[in-house]
Design a protein around this motif. Structure first.
Motif, PDB file in Angstrom:
ATOM      1  N   THR A  24      -0.943  -7.735  -1.106  1.00 48.89           N
ATOM      2  CA  THR A  24      -2.060  -8.673  -1.289  1.00 48.89           C
ATOM      3  C   THR A  24      -1.590  -9.999  -1.858  1.00 48.89           C
ATOM      4  N   ASP A  25      -0.360 -10.030  -2.356  1.00 47.94           N
ATOM      5  CA  ASP A  25       0.190 -11.245  -2.960  1.00 47.94           C
ATOM      6  C   ASP A  25       1.555 -11.529  -2.343  1.00 47.94           C
ATOM      7  N   ALA A  26       1.560 -12.186  -1.191  1.00 43.66           N
ATOM      8  CA  ALA A  26       2.806 -12.493  -0.496  1.00 43.66           C
ATOM      9  C   ALA A  26       3.184 -13.947  -0.739  1.00 43.66           C
ATOM     10  N   GLU A  27       4.426 -14.137  -1.104  1.00 44.22           N
ATOM     11  CA  GLU A  27       4.983 -15.465  -1.360  1.00 44.22           C
ATOM     12  C   GLU A  27       5.948 -15.798  -0.236  1.00 44.22           C
ATOM     13  N   SER A  28       5.942 -17.037   0.217  1.00 45.83           N
ATOM     14  CA  SER A  28       6.827 -17.449   1.295  1.00 45.83           C
ATOM     15  C   SER A  28       8.041 -18.188   0.731  1.00 45.83           C
ATOM     16  N   ALA A  29       9.231 -17.762   1.123  1.00 45.30           N
ATOM     17  CA  ALA A  29      10.479 -18.424   0.745  1.00 45.30           C
ATOM     18  C   ALA A  29      10.772 -19.458   1.827  1.00 45.30           C
ATOM     19  N   ASP A  30      10.227 -20.652   1.660  1.00 40.22           N
ATOM     20  CA  ASP A  30      10.316 -21.683   2.695  1.00 40.22           C
ATOM     21  C   ASP A  30      11.574 -22.536   2.617  1.00 40.22           C
ATOM     22  N   GLY A  38      16.063 -15.423  -3.096  1.00 38.47           N
ATOM     23  CA  GLY A  38      15.308 -14.205  -2.816  1.00 38.47           C
ATOM     24  C   GLY A  38      14.724 -13.587  -4.075  1.00 38.47           C
ATOM     25  N   LEU A  39      15.024 -12.325  -4.295  1.00 36.34           N
ATOM     26  CA  LEU A  39      14.525 -11.602  -5.473  1.00 36.34           C
ATOM     27  C   LEU A  39      15.565 -11.497  -6.588  1.00 36.34           C
ATOM     28  N   MET A  40      16.687 -12.207  -6.444  1.00 29.42           N
ATOM     29  CA  MET A  40      17.732 -12.148  -7.464  1.00 29.42           C
ATOM     30  C   MET A  40      17.198 -12.599  -8.823  1.00 29.42           C
ATOM     31  N   PHE A  41      17.702 -11.953  -9.854  1.00 26.99           N
ATOM     32  CA  PHE A  41      17.437 -12.274 -11.262  1.00 26.99           C
ATOM     33  C   PHE A  41      16.036 -11.879 -11.732  1.00 26.99           C
ATOM     34  N   ARG A  42      15.251 -11.234 -10.896  1.00 29.64           N
ATOM     35  CA  ARG A  42      13.964 -10.709 -11.346  1.00 29.64           C
ATOM     36  C   ARG A  42      14.192  -9.299 -11.882  1.00 29.64           C
ATOM     37  N   ARG A  43      13.429  -8.930 -12.879  1.00 31.89           N
ATOM     38  CA  ARG A  43      13.557  -7.576 -13.442  1.00 31.89           C
ATOM     39  C   ARG A  43      12.812  -6.542 -12.607  1.00 31.89           C
ATOM     40  N   SER A  44      11.744  -6.976 -11.958  1.00 30.15           N
ATOM     41  CA  SER A  44      10.937  -6.089 -11.126  1.00 30.15           C
ATOM     42  C   SER A  44       9.990  -6.951 -10.295  1.00 30.15           C
ATOM     43  N   ILE A  45       9.290  -6.301  -9.381  1.00 36.12           N
ATOM     44  CA  ILE A  45       8.199  -6.966  -8.667  1.00 36.12           C
ATOM     45  C   ILE A  45       6.995  -6.028  -8.726  1.00 36.12           C
ATOM     46  N   PRO A  46       5.799  -6.585  -8.809  1.00 36.35           N
ATOM     47  CA  PRO A  46       4.613  -5.738  -8.938  1.00 36.35           C
ATOM     48  C   PRO A  46       4.220  -5.095  -7.611  1.00 36.35           C
ATOM     49  N   GLU A  47       3.477  -3.989  -7.701  1.00 39.86           N
ATOM     50  CA  GLU A  47       2.880  -3.388  -6.510  1.00 39.86           C
ATOM     51  C   GLU A  47       1.991  -4.441  -5.860  1.00 39.86           C
ATOM     52  N   GLY A  48       1.925  -4.445  -4.552  1.00 36.25           N
ATOM     53  CA  GLY A  48       1.088  -5.402  -3.841  1.00 36.25           C
ATOM     54  C   GLY A  48       1.743  -6.758  -3.622  1.00 36.25           C
ATOM     55  N   VAL A 102      11.681 -12.009   7.854  1.00 34.47           N
ATOM     56  CA  VAL A 102      12.080 -10.847   7.067  1.00 34.47           C
ATOM     57  C   VAL A 102      11.104 -10.745   5.904  1.00 34.47           C
ATOM     58  N   ILE A 103      10.684  -9.511   5.587  1.00 37.68           N
ATOM     59  CA  ILE A 103       9.750  -9.291   4.485  1.00 37.68           C
ATOM     60  C   ILE A 103      10.354  -8.284   3.523  1.00 37.68           C
ATOM     61  N   GLU A 104      10.347  -8.620   2.225  1.00 39.25           N
ATOM     62  CA  GLU A 104      10.799  -7.722   1.179  1.00 39.25           C
ATOM     63  C   GLU A 104       9.586  -7.237   0.396  1.00 39.25           C
ATOM     64  N   LEU A 105       9.496  -5.922   0.199  1.00 35.99           N
ATOM     65  CA  LEU A 105       8.369  -5.270  -0.468  1.00 35.99           C
ATOM     66  C   LEU A 105       8.900  -4.311  -1.534  1.00 35.99           C
ATOM     67  N   PRO A 106       8.058  -3.923  -2.495  1.00 32.51           N
ATOM     68  CA  PRO A 106       8.490  -2.892  -3.447  1.00 32.51           C
ATOM     69  C   PRO A 106       8.858  -1.606  -2.703  1.00 32.51           C
ATOM     70  N   ALA A 107       9.828  -0.877  -3.218  1.00 33.40           N
ATOM     71  CA  ALA A 107      10.236   0.385  -2.597  1.00 33.40           C
ATOM     72  C   ALA A 107       9.027   1.303  -2.454  1.00 33.40           C
ATOM     73  N   GLY A 108       8.854   1.843  -1.260  1.00 32.21           N
ATOM     74  CA  GLY A 108       7.745   2.744  -0.971  1.00 32.21           C
ATOM     75  C   GLY A 108       6.575   2.069  -0.286  1.00 32.21           C
ATOM     76  N   ALA A 109       6.476   0.756  -0.376  1.00 34.84           N
ATOM     77  CA  ALA A 109       5.339   0.029   0.207  1.00 34.84           C
ATOM     78  C   ALA A 109       5.330   0.102   1.730  1.00 34.84           C
TER      79      ALA A 109
END
Length: 123
Positions: A24-30, A38-48, A102-109
């Motif tokens: 429900t909360d998609a961010e575009s890496a433009d 990308g997702l480097m240096f983040r501790r986690s990403i939330p569900e959704g 390419v789309i990156e999502l939390p594991a299991g999504a």
């Protein structure tokens, strides 16, 4: 922006015209920098949450998990059709595929997503 999944081989008798919302909360890496980081240096990403990488045309696209301490699901798309799906491990995961997005999502999504399914990005 939302990431919505439509199964290509859906024969459960239920009308899935609305699709299944993967994020429900998609961010575009433009920008180039956003794509490189990308997702480097983040501790986690939330569900959704999803990070979407749009590219100018189809090409070989690779992902790495250096400095990403959590697992993710990655989808490679060509014209909205899933060409590859892979779970990438923290720190060491690598993935390659042909895609224009390419789309990156939390594991299991993306557990219910298969090659040949369609993905739609909704504002």
């Amino acid at each position: 922006m939302q990431v919505v999944h439509y199964a290509a081989d859906d024969d459960d008798g239920v009308d899935d015209a609305e699709g299944d919302v993967l994020a429900t909360d998609a961010e575009s890496a433009d920008s180039f920098l956003a794509k490189a980081r990308g997702l480097m240096f983040r501790r986690s990403i939330p569900e959704g949450y999803a990070l979407v990488f749009p590219f100018d045309g189809v090409g070989s696209r690779d992902l790495h998990m250096v400095f990403v301490p959590f697992a993710i699901d990655a989808l490679w798309l060509v014209d909205g059709e899933v060409t590859k799906r892979k779970r990438l491990r923290p720190w060491l995961g690598l993935g390659f595929g042909r895609a224009d997005t390419v789309i990156e999502l939390p594991a299991g999504a993306a557990d219910g997503v298969a090659v040949g399914d369609r993905i739609e990005l909704r504002e």
